[in-house]
Design an enzyme around this catalytic site. Structure first.
Site, PDB file in Angstrom:
ATOM      1  N   HIS A  14      42.603  27.248  58.214  1.00 58.53           N
ATOM      2  CA  HIS A  14      43.672  26.984  59.205  1.00 58.53           C
ATOM      3  C   HIS A  14      44.369  25.689  58.817  1.00 58.53           C
ATOM      4  O   HIS A  14      43.813  24.594  58.949  1.00 58.53           O
ATOM      5  CB  HIS A  14      43.083  26.847  60.617  1.00 58.53           C
ATOM      6  CG  HIS A  14      44.131  26.606  61.661  1.00 58.53           C
ATOM      7  ND1 HIS A  14      44.216  27.352  62.805  1.00 58.53           N
ATOM      8  CD2 HIS A  14      45.142  25.715  61.739  1.00 58.53           C
ATOM      9  CE1 HIS A  14      45.233  26.939  63.533  1.00 58.53           C
ATOM     10  NE2 HIS A  14      45.813  25.929  62.906  1.00 58.53           N
ATOM     11  N   HIS A  16      48.377  23.535  58.420  1.00 58.40           N
ATOM     12  CA  HIS A  16      49.838  23.400  58.534  1.00 58.40           C
ATOM     13  C   HIS A  16      50.351  22.616  57.340  1.00 58.40           C
ATOM     14  O   HIS A  16      49.942  21.467  57.138  1.00 58.40           O
ATOM     15  CB  HIS A  16      50.217  22.661  59.825  1.00 58.40           C
ATOM     16  CG  HIS A  16      49.755  23.369  61.063  1.00 58.40           C
ATOM     17  ND1 HIS A  16      50.539  24.281  61.730  1.00 58.40           N
ATOM     18  CD2 HIS A  16      48.576  23.329  61.723  1.00 58.40           C
ATOM     19  CE1 HIS A  16      49.864  24.754  62.770  1.00 58.40           C
ATOM     20  NE2 HIS A  16      48.666  24.203  62.791  1.00 58.40           N
ATOM     21  N   ARG A  18      53.884  22.589  56.635  1.00 55.73           N
ATOM     22  CA  ARG A  18      55.302  22.243  56.873  1.00 55.73           C
ATOM     23  C   ARG A  18      56.179  22.695  55.698  1.00 55.73           C
ATOM     24  O   ARG A  18      55.817  23.586  54.951  1.00 55.73           O
ATOM     25  CB  ARG A  18      55.479  20.739  57.142  1.00 55.73           C
ATOM     26  CG  ARG A  18      54.491  20.123  58.127  1.00 55.73           C
ATOM     27  CD  ARG A  18      54.526  20.751  59.490  1.00 55.73           C
ATOM     28  NE  ARG A  18      53.759  19.966  60.452  1.00 55.73           N
ATOM     29  CZ  ARG A  18      53.163  20.450  61.517  1.00 55.73           C
ATOM     30  NH1 ARG A  18      53.215  21.740  61.794  1.00 55.73           N
ATOM     31  NH2 ARG A  18      52.519  19.670  62.350  1.00 55.73           N
ATOM     32  N   LYS A 100      49.277  35.480  63.264  1.00 60.71           N
ATOM     33  CA  LYS A 100      48.954  34.364  64.139  1.00 60.71           C
ATOM     34  C   LYS A 100      49.543  34.571  65.520  1.00 60.71           C
ATOM     35  O   LYS A 100      50.740  34.828  65.658  1.00 60.71           O
ATOM     36  CB  LYS A 100      49.531  33.082  63.522  1.00 60.71           C
ATOM     37  CG  LYS A 100      49.426  31.869  64.411  1.00 60.71           C
ATOM     38  CD  LYS A 100      48.002  31.398  64.557  1.00 60.71           C
ATOM     39  CE  LYS A 100      47.876  30.336  65.635  1.00 60.71           C
ATOM     40  NZ  LYS A 100      47.332  29.090  65.146  1.00 60.71           N
ATOM     41  N   HIS A 137      45.553  31.151  68.722  1.00 58.30           N
ATOM     42  CA  HIS A 137      45.593  29.855  69.414  1.00 58.30           C
ATOM     43  C   HIS A 137      45.178  30.166  70.847  1.00 58.30           C
ATOM     44  O   HIS A 137      45.971  30.699  71.623  1.00 58.30           O
ATOM     45  CB  HIS A 137      46.981  29.221  69.357  1.00 58.30           C
ATOM     46  CG  HIS A 137      47.005  27.863  70.007  1.00 58.30           C
ATOM     47  ND1 HIS A 137      47.065  26.694  69.293  1.00 58.30           N
ATOM     48  CD2 HIS A 137      46.903  27.497  71.307  1.00 58.30           C
ATOM     49  CE1 HIS A 137      47.012  25.659  70.126  1.00 58.30           C
ATOM     50  NE2 HIS A 137      46.925  26.128  71.367  1.00 58.30           N
ATOM     51  N   HIS A 175      40.250  26.742  65.879  1.00 59.75           N
ATOM     52  CA  HIS A 175      40.028  25.358  66.338  1.00 59.75           C
ATOM     53  C   HIS A 175      39.356  25.292  67.709  1.00 59.75           C
ATOM     54  O   HIS A 175      39.914  24.760  68.660  1.00 59.75           O
ATOM     55  CB  HIS A 175      41.330  24.545  66.321  1.00 59.75           C
ATOM     56  CG  HIS A 175      42.577  25.251  66.790  1.00 59.75           C
ATOM     57  ND1 HIS A 175      42.658  25.881  68.009  1.00 59.75           N
ATOM     58  CD2 HIS A 175      43.786  25.422  66.198  1.00 59.75           C
ATOM     59  CE1 HIS A 175      43.864  26.392  68.141  1.00 59.75           C
ATOM     60  NE2 HIS A 175      44.565  26.132  67.061  1.00 59.75           N
ATOM     61  N   LEU A 220      46.291  19.809  69.846  1.00 62.75           N
ATOM     62  CA  LEU A 220      46.058  20.937  70.758  1.00 62.75           C
ATOM     63  C   LEU A 220      45.269  22.017  70.031  1.00 62.75           C
ATOM     64  O   LEU A 220      45.584  22.317  68.882  1.00 62.75           O
ATOM     65  CB  LEU A 220      47.399  21.506  71.244  1.00 62.75           C
ATOM     66  CG  LEU A 220      48.125  20.610  72.257  1.00 62.75           C
ATOM     67  CD1 LEU A 220      49.531  21.099  72.494  1.00 62.75           C
ATOM     68  CD2 LEU A 220      47.345  20.536  73.574  1.00 62.75           C
ATOM     69  N   ASP A 248      42.995  22.539  60.534  1.00 64.14           N
ATOM     70  CA  ASP A 248      44.157  22.399  61.425  1.00 64.14           C
ATOM     71  C   ASP A 248      44.892  21.102  61.131  1.00 64.14           C
ATOM     72  O   ASP A 248      45.475  20.493  62.032  1.00 64.14           O
ATOM     73  CB  ASP A 248      43.754  22.489  62.903  1.00 64.14           C
ATOM     74  CG  ASP A 248      44.962  22.760  63.796  1.00 64.14           C
ATOM     75  OD1 ASP A 248      46.033  23.117  63.275  1.00 64.14           O
ATOM     76  OD2 ASP A 248      44.824  22.604  65.028  1.00 64.14           O
TER      77      ASP A 248
END
Ligand code: DOR
Ligand code: ZN
Length: 345
Positions: A14, A16, A18, A100, A137, A175, A220, A248
């Site tokens: 998991h 990110h 960008r 997702k 999520h 997460h 989060l 995450d």
């Protein structure tokens, strides 16, 4: 005392990354440590088509350069109106590894997410038939639900009924932050698993709020009470094959974090395996790190573990306080701290 630890090259389930200049800066941190990563699709606009995912994958590979070997595993961002055929085609072409689910409004760039999970029943049916995992999520967004209860309520209101309606659907609860989620995942069948971040194994809500607000500890789902952190630590120390590594890592520039309305996300890629090693060492279960980081994830996804290895050594690792201060301006997890494990070069 173990002074070096060699494990199969781990994966980050998991992440990110960008885009643009931020992508170029952050991707090498992950590629130096991990063989593969599940790449989150919450770009602006989100990754909802096969063409967009292919193009993004190419940009990631360019950003990684020779920092690898590294393989980005792409995901589709589910919307109320996403075409099940597009998802199926992406999976069959080997582009989409998973989909997702962002409940609309739950987190960063989730506005285009799903407003009611029943809206995507046709996609979920298609995914179950294909054996394509749903990455969740797991937070409700109802205004009357306290932010510290959003994950627990999601289990009851959304996840349990969905698992019942789609008994063959593979699901990763991402997460996880609560003892409730640990229990829920352990009690589910083999098709249910969870990722655990490095930060949720180390911080609780006091770390965000006591002695002044710490925006770089805000993410989060938000970190919960200490007893939930303890439940997560105990769960990974048990060696459960249903739990695996997902950082995450979610970079936001410092001004966006240190703001009157700061963004959620902890940038952990620069300490992406070292922080876990520190935690597993503290827990006295370093021998469980390889399963968690390198074996349980591939097994769940039906992939072979990576061929290569990485070696960690017990030696001081001074984590920088700032990364690229004149450019992307990131503050990493463990900023300015000394960790006891580092990557051997
Ligand atoms: O803290 C978070 N940051 N949680 C998420 O779910 C999204 C992520 C991001 O994209 O910044
Ligand atoms: Zn995320």
């Amino acid at each position: 005392m173990t002074d070096t630890l060699t494990i199969r090259r781990p994966d980050d389930w998991h992440l990110h990354l960008r885009d643009d200049a931020m992508l170029s800066l952050v991707a090498p941190f992950t590629a130096e440590r991990f063989g593969r990563a599940i790449v989150m699709p919450n770009l602006v606009p989100p990754v909802t088509t096969v063409a967009a995912a292919k193009a993004y994958r190419q940009r990631i590979l360019e950003a990684v350069g020779d920092a690898g070997p590294f393989e980005p595993l792409m995901t589709a961002y589910l919307t109320d109106t996403i075409d099940p055929e597009e998802v199926a085609r992406g999976h069959e072409e080997g582009v989409f590894m998973a989909c997702k689910l962002y409940p609309a409004g739950a987190t960063t760039n989730s506005d285009a997410g799903v407003t009611d999970i029943r809206n995507i029943d046709p996609v979920l049916a298609q995914m179950a038939a294909l054996g394509m995992p749903l990455l969740v999520h797991g937070e409700v967004v109802d205004a009357d639900i306290d932010i510290f209860d959003r994950e627990k309520v999601f289990l009851e209101r959304v996840l349990a009924p969905t698992l019942e309606r789609f008994p063959d659907l593979k699901v990763v609860l991402e997460h996880i932050t609560t003892a409730d989620s640990v229990e829920f995942v352990q009690a589910g069948g083999e098709r249910l698993a969870a990722t655990v971040t490095a930060h949720h194994l180390r911080i609780d809500r006091n770390d965000i709020l006591v002695g002044g607000i710490k925006p770089h500890m805000y993410c989060l789902p938000v970190a919960k009470r200490a007893r939930h952190k303890e439940a997560l630590r105990e769960a990974v120390a048990s060696g459960s094959p249903k739990l695996f590594l997902g950082t995450d890592s979610a970079p936001h520039a410092r001004p966006a974090k240190e703001s009157g309305c700061g963004c959620a996300g902890i940038f952990s890629a620069p300490v992406g395996i070292e922080s876990y090693a520190q935690t597993f060492d503290e827990l006295g279960c370093l021998e469980k790190l390889e399963g968690f980081a390198s074996l349980h994830g591939p097994r769940f996804y039906g992939l072979a573990p990576n061929e290569g290895t990485i070696t960690l050594e017990r030696a001081p690792f001074e984590v920088p306080a700032r990364i690229d201060p004149e450019g992307q301006d990131l503050t990493p997890f463990h900023a300015g701290e000394r960790l006891g494990w580092r990557l051997a070069r």
